[in-house]
Design an enzyme around this catalytic site. Structure first.
Site, mmCIF file in Angstrom:
data_model
loop_
_atom_site.group_PDB
_atom_site.id
_atom_site.type_symbol
_atom_site.label_atom_id
_atom_site.label_comp_id
_atom_site.label_asym_id
_atom_site.label_seq_id
_atom_site.Cartn_x
_atom_site.Cartn_y
_atom_site.Cartn_z
ATOM 1 C CB CYS A 12 -1.189 0.046 1.198
ATOM 2 S SG CYS A 12 -2.357 -1.214 0.979
ATOM 3 C CG HIS B 166 -3.278 3.759 2.182
ATOM 4 N ND1 HIS B 166 -3.477 3.466 0.602
ATOM 5 C CD2 HIS B 166 -3.207 2.352 2.909
ATOM 6 C CE1 HIS B 166 -3.826 2.174 0.697
ATOM 7 N NE2 HIS B 166 -3.640 1.642 1.920
ATOM 8 C CG ASN C 257 -6.573 -0.636 0.975
ATOM 9 O OD1 ASN C 257 -5.875 0.087 0.231
ATOM 10 N ND2 ASN C 257 -5.964 -0.882 2.039
#
Ligand code: UT7
Length: 331
Positions: A116, A256, A286
């Site tokens: 990520c 994020h 996500n």
């Protein structure tokens, strides 16, 4: 001559049409809209459908969107980086194919992977090439088809992830806008808590790995959550202190989007007002490497020249960090 900094000068994005809502997930696994919304902030996510379409499909759409908006000739691009955790194939770079498909035939290209944090690390890489004076136009794309590595019978992961892509162009700036500072970190302790066991060099694909469902994401959510909260907040606070920034000075946090509670904890440590925290987790979940550029695209009209932006990410590995950048244009 003034110092060259690396500024973001254009943004593009793409998300697939199919919307996987919490309501639909209720029919697939033992979950409910209330749990997902209150625990994560996610309402829906996008899924790429269609045989033969991989991450490069997403990356190409996002890059083409940028080229069109910026009226940029792809032949001018020096370098294409695709930040991704889900390359089209284990061998044969997604970035190389993407660059060719968008007509960036004068560029060289490669993939960059750090779960990520891929896009955040990519921002550091792209900026370094610009600051060194070696290249003038670096296209950084964050793209992930997370649905290709998710087990849709596992409620601890399938509710979280979605597909998407975003792209930004880095160019030299001599007026002080663009990249200012970074704190990037990693810790291999994380590999046990967020991973895909099989399909790599330790455990190549076999009938057994398929039967054991070892080709999809495993996550010890609680442990990852704890590390994410403390580490993302730590680096974000540190980068502010190091650059003499208070919560009032910072224009926006672009973080994020893994869990709204992680973002809120980071914003609290930074002493930021709620309206400075850019959010799109409710719409996309996500999206791993696509999250940061999708946020820039969604809020592009709101961003003003000179805005002081803190970027932050945390991901598998573990990988995490924070970047301070001054926005370079009004759209
Ligand atoms: O982007 C890369 C980094 N990733 C992250 O940052 C993710 C970090 N982790 C998280 O965001 C959260 O840990 C999750 C969203 C994954 C899970 O939320 P949580 O608040 O940590 O839940 P939990 O795993 O502690 O589970 C709490 C309860 C459990 O039930 P019991 O044992 O208390 O009866 C779970 O079985 O919630 C249950 N549960 C669910 N219930 C309904 C777990 N998943 C679900 C679900 N629907 N989808």
């Amino acid at each position: 001559m003034n110092k060259i900094s690396a500024a973001i000068t254009a943004v593009g994005a793409y998300v697939p049409d199919y919307v996987l809502t919490n309501k639909i997930l209720e029919t697939m696994v033992d979950t409910n809209d209330e749990w997902i919304t209150s625990r994560t902030g996610i309402k829906e996510r996008r899924i790429l459908k269609g045989e033969g379409k991989g991450t490069s499909y997403l990356a190409i759409q996002a890059a083409n969107n940028l080229l069109e908006k910026a009226n940029l000739d792809p032949l001018e691009i020096d370098m294409v980086i695709v930040a991704t955790a889900t390359p089209d194939m284990p061998v044969a770079s997604t970035a190389v194919y993407t660059a060719t498909q968008i007509g960036a035939t004068n560029a060289f290209a490669y993939d960059l992977t750090a779960a990520c944090s891929s896009f955040l690390y990519g921002m550091s890489t792209a900026s370094s090439y610009i600051e060194s004076g070696r290249y003038k136009k670096v296209l950084l794309i964050g793209a992930d088809k997370m649905s290709s590595i998710i087990d849709y019978t596992d409620r601890s992961t399938c509710i979280i992830f979605g597909d998407g892509a975003g792209a930004v162009l880095f160019e030299p700036n001599e007026d002080g806008y663009g990249f200012q500072d970074e704190i990037l970190r990693s810790d291999g302790v994380g590999r046990e808590f967020l991973k895909i066991d099989a399909g790599g060099s330790i455990l190549p694909a076999s009938h057994e790995t398929l039967n054991n469902k070892q080709h999809t994401v495993f996550q010890d959510g609680r442990t990852v959550f704890k590390y994410a909260v403390s580490n993302m907040a730590d680096v974000s606070e540190k980068i502010m202190t190091r650059n003499n920034l208070t919560g009032d000075d910072v224009s926006y946090l672009i973080a994020h989007q893994a869990n709204k509670r992680i973002i809120d904890a980071t914003a609290k440590r930074m002493k930021l007002d709620e309206d400075k925290v850019l959010i799109n987790i409710h719409r996309y979940g996500n999206t791993t490497s696509a999250t940061l550029p999708l946020l820039m695209s969604d809020y592009e009209n709101q961003l003003k020249k000179g805005d002081k932006i803190i970027f932050a990410a945390f991901g598998g590995g573990f990988t995490w960090g924070s970047i301070y950048l001054k926005w370079a244009y009004n759209s």
